[in-house]
Design a protein around this motif. Structure first.
Motif, short mmCIF file in Angstrom:
data_model
loop_
_atom_site.label_atom_id
_atom_site.label_comp_id
_atom_site.label_asym_id
_atom_site.label_seq_id
_atom_site.Cartn_x
_atom_site.Cartn_y
_atom_site.Cartn_z
N PRO A 157 0.80 -1.23 0.00
CA PRO A 157 0.00 0.00 0.00
C PRO A 157 0.84 1.28 0.00
O PRO A 157 0.30 2.37 -0.16
CB PRO A 157 -0.79 -0.12 1.32
CG PRO A 157 0.13 -0.88 2.22
CD PRO A 157 0.87 -1.85 1.33
N ILE A 158 2.16 1.14 0.16
CA ILE A 158 3.03 2.31 0.29
C ILE A 158 3.66 2.69 -1.04
O ILE A 158 3.80 3.87 -1.37
CB ILE A 158 4.13 2.04 1.34
CG1 ILE A 158 3.50 1.71 2.69
CG2 ILE A 158 5.07 3.24 1.47
CD1 ILE A 158 4.50 1.23 3.72
N ALA A 159 4.03 1.70 -1.85
CA ALA A 159 4.75 1.96 -3.10
C ALA A 159 3.95 2.75 -4.13
O ALA A 159 4.53 3.58 -4.84
CB ALA A 159 5.23 0.65 -3.70
N PRO A 160 2.63 2.55 -4.29
CA PRO A 160 1.91 3.29 -5.34
C PRO A 160 2.02 4.79 -5.17
O PRO A 160 1.96 5.32 -4.06
CB PRO A 160 0.46 2.81 -5.16
CG PRO A 160 0.58 1.45 -4.57
CD PRO A 160 1.76 1.54 -3.65
N PHE A 161 2.19 5.47 -6.31
CA PHE A 161 2.31 6.94 -6.33
C PHE A 161 1.15 7.45 -7.19
O PHE A 161 1.26 7.58 -8.40
CB PHE A 161 3.66 7.34 -6.92
CG PHE A 161 3.96 8.81 -6.85
CD1 PHE A 161 4.12 9.45 -5.64
CD2 PHE A 161 4.09 9.56 -8.01
CE1 PHE A 161 4.41 10.80 -5.58
CE2 PHE A 161 4.38 10.92 -7.97
CZ PHE A 161 4.53 11.54 -6.75
N VAL A 162 0.03 7.71 -6.54
CA VAL A 162 -1.20 8.03 -7.27
C VAL A 162 -1.86 9.27 -6.68
O VAL A 162 -1.50 9.76 -5.61
CB VAL A 162 -2.20 6.84 -7.21
CG1 VAL A 162 -1.66 5.64 -7.93
CG2 VAL A 162 -2.53 6.48 -5.76
N GLY A 163 -2.86 9.77 -7.42
CA GLY A 163 -3.66 10.90 -6.93
C GLY A 163 -2.85 12.16 -6.79
O GLY A 163 -2.01 12.48 -7.63
N ASP A 164 -3.06 12.87 -5.69
CA ASP A 164 -2.39 14.15 -5.44
C ASP A 164 -1.15 14.00 -4.57
O ASP A 164 -0.69 14.97 -3.96
CB ASP A 164 -3.37 15.13 -4.78
CG ASP A 164 -4.55 15.46 -5.68
OD1 ASP A 164 -4.33 15.53 -6.91
OD2 ASP A 164 -5.66 15.63 -5.16
N ASP A 165 -0.63 12.81 -4.48
CA ASP A 165 0.56 12.56 -3.68
C ASP A 165 1.71 13.41 -4.19
O ASP A 165 1.82 13.69 -5.38
CB ASP A 165 0.93 11.08 -3.77
CG ASP A 165 1.74 10.61 -2.56
OD1 ASP A 165 2.03 11.44 -1.69
OD2 ASP A 165 2.06 9.41 -2.51
N ASP A 166 2.59 13.86 -3.27
CA ASP A 166 3.78 14.59 -3.70
C ASP A 166 5.01 13.74 -3.41
O ASP A 166 5.01 12.87 -2.54
CB ASP A 166 3.88 15.94 -2.99
CG ASP A 166 4.14 15.79 -1.50
OD1 ASP A 166 5.32 15.79 -1.10
OD2 ASP A 166 3.16 15.66 -0.73
N LEU A 167 6.06 14.00 -4.18
CA LEU A 167 7.23 13.11 -4.19
C LEU A 167 7.90 13.04 -2.82
O LEU A 167 8.26 11.96 -2.35
CB LEU A 167 8.23 13.58 -5.25
CG LEU A 167 9.46 12.69 -5.44
CD1 LEU A 167 9.06 11.27 -5.78
CD2 LEU A 167 10.36 13.27 -6.53
N LEU A 168 8.08 14.18 -2.15
CA LEU A 168 8.79 14.18 -0.87
C LEU A 168 8.02 13.38 0.18
O LEU A 168 8.61 12.57 0.91
CB LEU A 168 9.01 15.61 -0.38
CG LEU A 168 9.75 15.75 0.96
CD1 LEU A 168 11.12 15.07 0.89
CD2 LEU A 168 9.90 17.22 1.35
#
Length: 262
Positions: free
Chosen positions: A190-201
């Motif tokens: 559940p942590i690895a996905p980078f989706v939606g409005d997530d920011d890189l930092l």
């Protein structure tokens, strides 16, 4: 402590990024001197950098399958920004990216020097996109695309866009399907996905604050492209990746489910 662990990993990541900046600077200086590095050299340097970058990420990686021995159009499902170094470390290749990435601080510049092909999405410019991808493949340059057009949480695939595979058909370039999975204790991470409005930092801090996760990369049998309709080729690639990711939990083939939905 998670915060200490995250800080140590971030420091290592910064050192790797400095290496990337140094490599990109050498390429940029060469361009100013009229010594433009070709795609093959950029891909080799990029692959070397990606290997160092993956070494700084909290993943245990396992690769299943055989690397292709000829230039192909690689197609993969897309879950996170980390897909790029994880796949880019396997062999020298270039990436297809949305044009907005070119404007990102540092990352856009590094991507440009790594021979990334930037495209504009939408606008009905399918023919120009087809020509851009075809030109790369016509130069025998391996290219990786994410035909879903966006990231997902890894629990399902979106429809693959056939227009992205048209250039492979034009040049008879085989397609290399790749399925990438992120796991944590045997379940979807559940942590690895980078989706939606997530920011890189924020994503980095969450990722680096946890114990290493597992990544499984499936290199699936190549698909012949010559003489195929682009929609058919896209569906075949999507089905191959779907089966690699979800066969244990899904007894009904993807084409049947899509036919019912249609």
């Amino acid at each position: 402590m998670p915060s200490v662990r995250a800080s140590a990993r971030l420091v290592r990541l910064m050192l790797v990024l400095l290496l990337g900046v140094a490599m990109a600077t050498l390429i940029a200086v060469g361009e100013r001197l009229g010594l433009r590095a070709g795609s093959e050299r950029r891909q080799r340097w990029s692959c070397r950098f990606m290997k160092h970058l993956v070494g700084a990420l909290p993943f245990e990686v396992r690769v299943v399958g055989t690397l292709p021995q000829q230039p192909m159009l690689w197609v993969s499902n897309h879950i996170s920004w980390t897909d790029i170094p994880l796949l880019g470390m396997l062999t020298p290749l270039s990436f297809l990216s949305k044009a907005e990435v070119r404007q990102w601080p540092l990352a856009g510049w590094l991507a440009e020097k790594a021979d990334t092909l930037f495209i504009r999405r939408g606008g009905g410019d399918s023919q120009r996109l087809r020509e851009q991808i075809g030109a790369r493949l016509g130069q025998a340059c391996p290219l990786l695309i994410f035909p879903e057009g966006t990231t997902t949480d890894g629990r399902a695939l979106r429809t693959f866009h056939g227009r992205l595979l048209a250039g492979a058909i034009d040049h008879g370039t085989p397609v290399q399907p790749v399925a990438i999975q992120y796991l944590r204790e045997g379940k979807p991470d559940p942590i690895a996905p980078f989706v939606g409005d997530d920011d890189l930092l924020s994503h980095l801090l969450r990722l680096f604050g946890q114990a290493p996760g597992q990544v499984l990369i499936h290199l699936l049998p190549p698909l012949h492209s010559q003489g195929k309709e682009r929609a058919v080729l896209a569906l075949q690639a999507q089905q191959a990746i779907h089966l690699a990711l979800y066969a244990e939990h899904d007894s009904e083939p993807l084409p049947q489910r899509q036919a019912k939905a249609a």
